[in-house]
Design a protein around this motif. Structure first.
Motif, PDB file in Angstrom:
ATOM      1  N   ILE A 162     -31.135 -46.727   7.802  1.00  0.00           N
ATOM      2  CA  ILE A 162     -31.705 -45.661   6.969  1.00  0.00           C
ATOM      3  C   ILE A 162     -30.684 -44.553   6.748  1.00  0.00           C
ATOM      4  O   ILE A 162     -30.532 -44.044   5.629  1.00  0.00           O
ATOM      5  CB  ILE A 162     -32.999 -45.119   7.612  1.00  0.00           C
ATOM      6  CG1 ILE A 162     -34.080 -46.195   7.532  1.00  0.00           C
ATOM      7  CG2 ILE A 162     -33.454 -43.840   6.926  1.00  0.00           C
ATOM      8  CD1 ILE A 162     -35.319 -45.882   8.338  1.00  0.00           C
ATOM      9  N   SER A 163     -29.945 -44.187   7.798  1.00  0.00           N
ATOM     10  CA  SER A 163     -28.897 -43.173   7.650  1.00  0.00           C
ATOM     11  C   SER A 163     -27.818 -43.652   6.685  1.00  0.00           C
ATOM     12  O   SER A 163     -27.289 -42.858   5.891  1.00  0.00           O
ATOM     13  CB  SER A 163     -28.264 -42.864   9.000  1.00  0.00           C
ATOM     14  OG  SER A 163     -29.223 -42.353   9.883  1.00  0.00           O
ATOM     15  N   GLY A 164     -27.485 -44.922   6.743  1.00  0.00           N
ATOM     16  CA  GLY A 164     -26.501 -45.485   5.821  1.00  0.00           C
ATOM     17  C   GLY A 164     -26.954 -45.423   4.376  1.00  0.00           C
ATOM     18  O   GLY A 164     -26.174 -45.108   3.482  1.00  0.00           O
ATOM     19  N   ARG A 192     -25.929 -39.962  -1.055  1.00  0.00           N
ATOM     20  CA  ARG A 192     -25.184 -38.695  -1.119  1.00  0.00           C
ATOM     21  C   ARG A 192     -23.736 -38.912  -1.536  1.00  0.00           C
ATOM     22  O   ARG A 192     -22.894 -38.041  -1.336  1.00  0.00           O
ATOM     23  CB  ARG A 192     -25.220 -37.999   0.236  1.00  0.00           C
ATOM     24  CG  ARG A 192     -26.571 -37.426   0.594  1.00  0.00           C
ATOM     25  CD  ARG A 192     -26.484 -36.596   1.860  1.00  0.00           C
ATOM     26  NE  ARG A 192     -25.778 -37.316   2.908  1.00  0.00           N
ATOM     27  CZ  ARG A 192     -26.303 -37.683   4.065  1.00  0.00           C
ATOM     28  NH1 ARG A 192     -27.546 -37.412   4.333  1.00  0.00           N
ATOM     29  NH2 ARG A 192     -25.574 -38.321   4.962  1.00  0.00           N
ATOM     30  N   LYS A 193     -23.437 -40.100  -2.080  1.00  0.00           N
ATOM     31  CA  LYS A 193     -22.104 -40.443  -2.593  1.00  0.00           C
ATOM     32  C   LYS A 193     -21.065 -40.621  -1.496  1.00  0.00           C
ATOM     33  O   LYS A 193     -19.879 -40.506  -1.738  1.00  0.00           O
ATOM     34  CB  LYS A 193     -21.591 -39.394  -3.597  1.00  0.00           C
ATOM     35  CG  LYS A 193     -22.539 -39.090  -4.723  1.00  0.00           C
ATOM     36  CD  LYS A 193     -22.701 -40.266  -5.638  1.00  0.00           C
ATOM     37  CE  LYS A 193     -23.530 -39.844  -6.843  1.00  0.00           C
ATOM     38  NZ  LYS A 193     -24.329 -40.897  -7.367  1.00  0.00           N
ATOM     39  N   GLN A 194     -21.496 -40.893  -0.276  1.00  0.00           N
ATOM     40  CA  GLN A 194     -20.581 -41.180   0.820  1.00  0.00           C
ATOM     41  C   GLN A 194     -20.623 -42.685   1.063  1.00  0.00           C
ATOM     42  O   GLN A 194     -21.168 -43.169   2.054  1.00  0.00           O
ATOM     43  CB  GLN A 194     -20.979 -40.409   2.070  1.00  0.00           C
ATOM     44  CG  GLN A 194     -20.911 -38.913   1.886  1.00  0.00           C
ATOM     45  CD  GLN A 194     -21.469 -38.152   3.070  1.00  0.00           C
ATOM     46  OE1 GLN A 194     -22.229 -38.687   3.858  1.00  0.00           O
ATOM     47  NE2 GLN A 194     -21.085 -36.894   3.183  1.00  0.00           N
ATOM     48  N   ILE A 195     -20.035 -43.420   0.130  1.00  0.00           N
ATOM     49  CA  ILE A 195     -20.165 -44.875   0.098  1.00  0.00           C
ATOM     50  C   ILE A 195     -19.609 -45.521   1.373  1.00  0.00           C
ATOM     51  O   ILE A 195     -20.278 -46.340   2.008  1.00  0.00           O
ATOM     52  CB  ILE A 195     -19.449 -45.457  -1.144  1.00  0.00           C
ATOM     53  CG1 ILE A 195     -19.976 -44.803  -2.426  1.00  0.00           C
ATOM     54  CG2 ILE A 195     -19.594 -46.963  -1.190  1.00  0.00           C
ATOM     55  CD1 ILE A 195     -21.425 -45.063  -2.716  1.00  0.00           C
ATOM     56  N   VAL A 236     -21.803 -47.632   4.145  1.00  0.00           N
ATOM     57  CA  VAL A 236     -21.593 -49.056   4.404  1.00  0.00           C
ATOM     58  C   VAL A 236     -21.323 -49.289   5.889  1.00  0.00           C
ATOM     59  O   VAL A 236     -21.843 -50.235   6.489  1.00  0.00           O
ATOM     60  CB  VAL A 236     -20.444 -49.599   3.526  1.00  0.00           C
ATOM     61  CG1 VAL A 236     -20.063 -50.997   3.941  1.00  0.00           C
ATOM     62  CG2 VAL A 236     -20.845 -49.563   2.056  1.00  0.00           C
ATOM     63  N   VAL A 237     -20.536 -48.412   6.501  1.00  0.00           N
ATOM     64  CA  VAL A 237     -20.238 -48.552   7.927  1.00  0.00           C
ATOM     65  C   VAL A 237     -21.525 -48.446   8.745  1.00  0.00           C
ATOM     66  O   VAL A 237     -21.763 -49.252   9.658  1.00  0.00           O
ATOM     67  CB  VAL A 237     -19.211 -47.486   8.376  1.00  0.00           C
ATOM     68  CG1 VAL A 237     -19.123 -47.419   9.892  1.00  0.00           C
ATOM     69  CG2 VAL A 237     -17.859 -47.778   7.766  1.00  0.00           C
ATOM     70  N   LEU A 238     -22.375 -47.483   8.423  1.00  0.00           N
ATOM     71  CA  LEU A 238     -23.626 -47.318   9.167  1.00  0.00           C
ATOM     72  C   LEU A 238     -24.533 -48.533   9.007  1.00  0.00           C
ATOM     73  O   LEU A 238     -25.163 -48.980   9.970  1.00  0.00           O
ATOM     74  CB  LEU A 238     -24.356 -46.057   8.696  1.00  0.00           C
ATOM     75  CG  LEU A 238     -23.765 -44.733   9.164  1.00  0.00           C
ATOM     76  CD1 LEU A 238     -24.479 -43.572   8.487  1.00  0.00           C
ATOM     77  CD2 LEU A 238     -23.861 -44.610  10.663  1.00  0.00           C
TER      78      LEU A 238
END
Length: 47
Positions: free
Chosen positions: A14-16, A22-25, A29-31
């Protein structure tokens, strides 16, 4: 222990998703990948 792993995995995924929104691709993806690895259905790092 399995329930705790499911909760941790769900929170990571969910955090990912929110990070991607929020545009932190890359971080998103890592999360998501880490969430899939931690989950009891995946390759758990705790077993």
């Amino acid at each position: 222990m399995a329930i705790i792993l499911w909760i941790i995995a769900a929170l990571l995924v969910i955090s990912g998703i929110f990070a991607i929104l929020r545009k932190q691709i890359l971080w998103g993806v890592v999360l998501i990948v880490v969430g899939c690895l931690v989950g009891p259905g995946g390759v758990s790092i705790f077993t």
